[in-house]
Design an enzyme around this catalytic site. Structure first.
Site, PDB file in Angstrom:
ATOM      1  N   LYS A   1       3.456   5.318  11.219  1.00 39.12           N
ATOM      2  CA  LYS A   1       4.705   4.587  10.928  1.00 39.12           C
ATOM      3  C   LYS A   1       5.843   5.553  10.577  1.00 39.12           C
ATOM      4  O   LYS A   1       6.450   5.480   9.509  1.00 39.12           O
ATOM      5  CB  LYS A   1       4.466   3.550   9.831  1.00 39.12           C
ATOM      6  CG  LYS A   1       3.440   2.500  10.263  1.00 39.12           C
ATOM      7  CD  LYS A   1       3.316   1.354   9.293  1.00 39.12           C
ATOM      8  CE  LYS A   1       2.326   0.307   9.741  1.00 39.12           C
ATOM      9  NZ  LYS A   1       0.911   0.743   9.750  1.00 39.12           N
TER      10      LYS A   1
HETATM   11  O1  LIG Z   1       0.924  -0.736  12.416  1.00 38.56           O
HETATM   12  C1  LIG Z   1      -0.128  -1.275  12.050  1.00 38.56           C
HETATM   13  O2  LIG Z   1      -1.209  -0.966  12.531  1.00 38.56           O
HETATM   14  C2  LIG Z   1      -0.033  -2.411  11.118  1.00 38.56           C
HETATM   15  C3  LIG Z   1       1.094  -3.203  11.226  1.00 38.56           C
HETATM   16  C4  LIG Z   1       1.131  -4.441  10.561  1.00 38.56           C
HETATM   17  O3  LIG Z   1       2.056  -5.226  10.713  1.00 38.56           O
HETATM   18  N1  LIG Z   1       0.090  -4.787   9.776  1.00 38.56           N
HETATM   19  C5  LIG Z   1      -1.017  -3.989   9.607  1.00 38.56           C
HETATM   20  O4  LIG Z   1      -1.957  -4.397   8.901  1.00 38.56           O
HETATM   21  N2  LIG Z   1      -1.053  -2.766  10.226  1.00 38.56           N
HETATM   22  C6  LIG Z   1      -2.190  -1.856  10.005  1.00 38.56           C
HETATM   23  O5  LIG Z   1      -3.371  -2.425  10.585  1.00 38.56           O
HETATM   24  C7  LIG Z   1      -4.508  -2.178   9.754  1.00 38.56           C
HETATM   25  C8  LIG Z   1      -5.061  -3.518   9.303  1.00 38.56           C
HETATM   26  O6  LIG Z   1      -6.279  -3.355   8.641  1.00 38.56           O
HETATM   27  P1  LIG Z   1      -7.263  -4.578   8.309  1.00 38.56           P
HETATM   28  O7  LIG Z   1      -6.446  -5.628   7.646  1.00 38.56           O
HETATM   29  O8  LIG Z   1      -8.261  -3.957   7.374  1.00 38.56           O
HETATM   30  O9  LIG Z   1      -7.862  -5.041   9.589  1.00 38.56           O
HETATM   31  C9  LIG Z   1      -4.018  -1.269   8.633  1.00 38.56           C
HETATM   32  O10 LIG Z   1      -4.191   0.087   9.038  1.00 38.56           O
HETATM   33  C10 LIG Z   1      -2.535  -1.568   8.543  1.00 38.56           C
HETATM   34  O11 LIG Z   1      -1.786  -0.469   8.082  1.00 38.56           O
END
Ligand SMILES: O=C(O)c1cc(=O)[nH]c(=O)n1[C@@H]1O[C@H](COP(=O)(O)O)[C@@H](O)[C@H]1O
Length: 272
Positions: A96
């Site tokens: 990011k």
């Molecule tokens: O850019 C991302 O990957 C991201 C964007 C977003 O809007 N929401 C989001 O959860 N993420 C990332 O996606 C992953 C979600 O993880 P879980 O919720 O454990 O499946 C994490 O690494 C967050 O930083």
């Protein structure tokens, strides 16, 4: 990797799953802590057990940076392992980033050139000159945050400016940037109902969709509104896969969780 090659992998593996490598040293099985590089050993086991069921991995850089030099080394070993053992896998550095042009150029060099990730997540807030340095690489992509999965997305992203939501302005404006064909976008699975309108603005681009699983997003809704004839989706799950078990069989259980998602994805692909 080009979007076309990624699409081929998706059809071949019948999966558009991205496994998130958000490795929290406090959550990995304690017996791994005696290894020289516990984070890498955890990743290696997870990757070996899940690679058949996914097309991408997404290490979230925060979890590596939080461990200083050792964390960065674990990240380097993980990306090198993927390149060497599973070169067909698409890789995302979830960092990011985004800053004034000359600074972004350094971020782009780090992730897309030196570490050799296929893509890096980028924040759009600083605009054109902060994103374009990430778009200069052949067969590499910047994945721009459009509409994120978290509650705070409503603070700015859905606010109207001149009668239009900010996230729509991000989508439309980014299409005018140099090398915009190298853009993919993040849309949270928790915001699936927005996907129909998003697809009207960007009908073809790949979307990285996090938020299935631990954050409550539903795969069926994401596919219903976001899938294109070339699929155009990478759906990420991190915690629900990598921390499915805390015991010595953690990798096997992670593989089983990934396979469940892969099967659901194969079902969605049959509808195309
Ligand atoms: O850019 C991302 O990957 C991201 C964007 C977003 O809007 N929401 C989001 O959860 N993420 C990332 O996606 C992953 C979600 O993880 P879980 O919720 O454990 O499946 C994490 O690494 C967050 O930083």
């Amino acid at each position: 990797m080009s979007p076309q090659e990624l699409t081929e992998q998706i059809f071949k593996k019948q999966s558009f799953l991205c496994v998130g490598l958000d490795v929290d040293i406090d959550r990995i099985p304690t017996y791994l802590l005696s290894e020289d590089d516990p984070i890498f050993e955890f990743n290696r086991a997870i990757i070996d057990a899940t690679h058949k069921f996914c097309v991408a991995y997404k290490p979230n850089i925060a979890f590596y940076e939080a461990n200083g030099v050792e964390g960065w080394q674990a990240l380097e070993k993980t990306i090198n392992y993927l390149h060497h053992e599973y070169p067909e896998i698409y890789t995302i550095a979830d960092a990011k980033r985004g800053d004034i042009g000359n600074t972004s150029r350094m971020y782009a060099k780090t992730f897309l050139q030196d570490l050799g990730f296929d893509s890096v997540t980028v924040a759009p807030y600083m605009g054109k000159d902060s994103v374009e340095p990430f778009l200069e690489f052949d067969n590499r992509q910047a994945i721009l945050l459009a509409l994120t999965s978290n509650e705070g997305a409503f603070d700015f992203q859905t606010q109207q400016i001149d009668g239009e939501e900010l996230y729509k302005k991000v989508l439309k404006t980014s299409k005018t940037w140099k090398n915009s064909e190298n853009l993919m976008y993040v849309v949270g699975a928790t915001k699936a109902e927005f996907l129909k309108e998003i697809r009207e603005i960007i009908p073809e681009n790949f979307l990285l969709v996090p938020g299935v699983g631990a954050q409550g997003g539903k795969l069926e809704d994401v596919c219903k509104y976001g899938m294109t004839k070339n699929v155009g989706l990478l759906v990420n799950s991190s915690r629900k896969i990598i921390y499915a078990s805390e015991s010595s069989n953690f990798a096997e259980i992670a593989g089983a969780k990934a396979e469940v998602l892969q099967q659901q994805m194969a079902e969605e692909l049959r509808k195309l």
